[in-house]
Design an enzyme around this catalytic site. Structure first.
Site, PDB file in Angstrom:
ATOM      1  N   ILE A  42       0.909  -1.146   0.000  1.00  0.00           N
ATOM      2  CA  ILE A  42       0.000   0.000   0.000  1.00  0.00           C
ATOM      3  C   ILE A  42       0.949   1.196   0.000  1.00  0.00           C
ATOM      4  O   ILE A  42       1.891   1.265   0.804  1.00  0.00           O
ATOM      5  CB  ILE A  42      -0.959  -0.028   1.225  1.00  0.00           C
ATOM      6  CG1 ILE A  42      -1.863   1.215   1.255  1.00  0.00           C
ATOM      7  CG2 ILE A  42      -0.244  -0.172   2.549  1.00  0.00           C
ATOM      8  CD1 ILE A  42      -3.003   1.125   2.309  1.00  0.00           C
ATOM      9  N   SER A  43       0.756   2.116  -0.948  1.00  0.00           N
ATOM     10  CA  SER A  43       1.707   3.225  -1.096  1.00  0.00           C
ATOM     11  C   SER A  43       1.767   4.079   0.175  1.00  0.00           C
ATOM     12  O   SER A  43       0.809   4.147   0.945  1.00  0.00           O
ATOM     13  CB  SER A  43       1.297   4.133  -2.261  1.00  0.00           C
ATOM     14  OG  SER A  43       1.277   3.411  -3.473  1.00  0.00           O
ATOM     15  N   GLN A  44       2.908   4.759   0.327  1.00  0.00           N
ATOM     16  CA  GLN A  44       3.100   5.704   1.424  1.00  0.00           C
ATOM     17  C   GLN A  44       2.060   6.828   1.282  1.00  0.00           C
ATOM     18  O   GLN A  44       1.820   7.299   0.163  1.00  0.00           O
ATOM     19  CB  GLN A  44       4.510   6.274   1.284  1.00  0.00           C
ATOM     20  CG  GLN A  44       4.926   7.180   2.400  1.00  0.00           C
ATOM     21  CD  GLN A  44       6.332   7.740   2.160  1.00  0.00           C
ATOM     22  OE1 GLN A  44       7.125   7.169   1.413  1.00  0.00           O
ATOM     23  NE2 GLN A  44       6.626   8.842   2.801  1.00  0.00           N
TER      24      GLN A  44
END
Ligand code: SAH
Length: 214
Positions: free
Chosen positions: A63-65
């Protein structure tokens, strides 16, 4: 799924941190304040949901930053009703932010397990996105053209299909580079055969795997 006062407080603190890092688009901030990021992560990692860090989800993906989600979304300049294509559904978090902002979203994922999990979760949370299983490096020809396209995996080159499937005046946001580091590219389609490309900061995404990718 519960969004407690503690979660909301931690989320507010995270968004304040993002504004200090330069995120200033009010619509992006409002959407990120609203969507509970912990719903998109395994319950064991719940306490990490409001740190500005990428996190492992299933199938070796991430899950992206939050900063990355905010940065890419800000570049897209989403207007209510925009037809948007996301490549790399992953957890569904970025998708929910786009829907929250009023996008008509088509999101593609190549991994079947992630596709199934995200489809169920987005539906359960009431985020009305069209989820597609397939290779997003080819875009999504039967839904084209798009006002905006966002790629949330690192590409070796800008896939031609994505520029073709963009409306004139549309924006494509895509990280381009090698497998460890990519520069964010913001591409504005000026006319049928002419586009302007702005190259921005370094990021580190999981690879875009497909026909016009790795
Ligand atoms: N947007 C996601 C981040 C996902 S990480 C989120 O908010 O959680 C990148 C995702 O891109 C991974 O799930 C990976 O499986 C997917 N991916 C990689 N190559 C792809 C391709 N060619 N087409 C569609 N999805 C792809």
């Amino acid at each position: 799924m519960i969004d407690t006062y503690k979660d909301k407080g931690l989320r507010k603190r995270l968004i304040d941190e993002l504004t200090h890092k330069g995120i200033n688009d009010k619509k992006v901030i409002a959407a990120m304040l609203k969507v509970p990021r912990h719903f998109f992560m395994h319950t064991d990692f719940r306490t990490h949901a409001y740190q500005d860090k990428a996190f492992r989800i299933a199938e070796g993906q991430t899950i992206s930053q939050p900063y990355t989600v905010a940065f890419q979304t800000q570049l897209l300049q989403i207007e209510k009703g925009n037809k948007v294509l996301e490549i790399g559904t992953g957890s569904g978090y970025q998708a929910s932010i786009l829907v929250e902002m009023g996008a008509k979203l088509i999101t593609i994922e190549r991994n079947e397990i992630l596709y199934e999990n995200a489809t169920k979760l987005l539906h359960k949370l009431g985020y009305n996105a069209t989820c597609v299983l397939g290779d997003g490096s080819l875009g999504c020809a039967n839904e084209a053209p798009f006002d905006k396209i966002i790629v949330t995996a690192g590409a070796p080159v800008v896939p031609k299909a994505l520029i073709e499937q963009l409306k004139v005046g549309g924006i494509l946001v895509i990280p381009v580079g090698d497998e460890s580091v990519q520069k964010m590219h913001s591409i504005i389609k000026k006319s049928k055969n002419n586009y302007e490309e702005i190259i921005l900061n370094d990021f580190s995404f999981v690879p875009l795997i497909g026909e016009q990718a790795w």
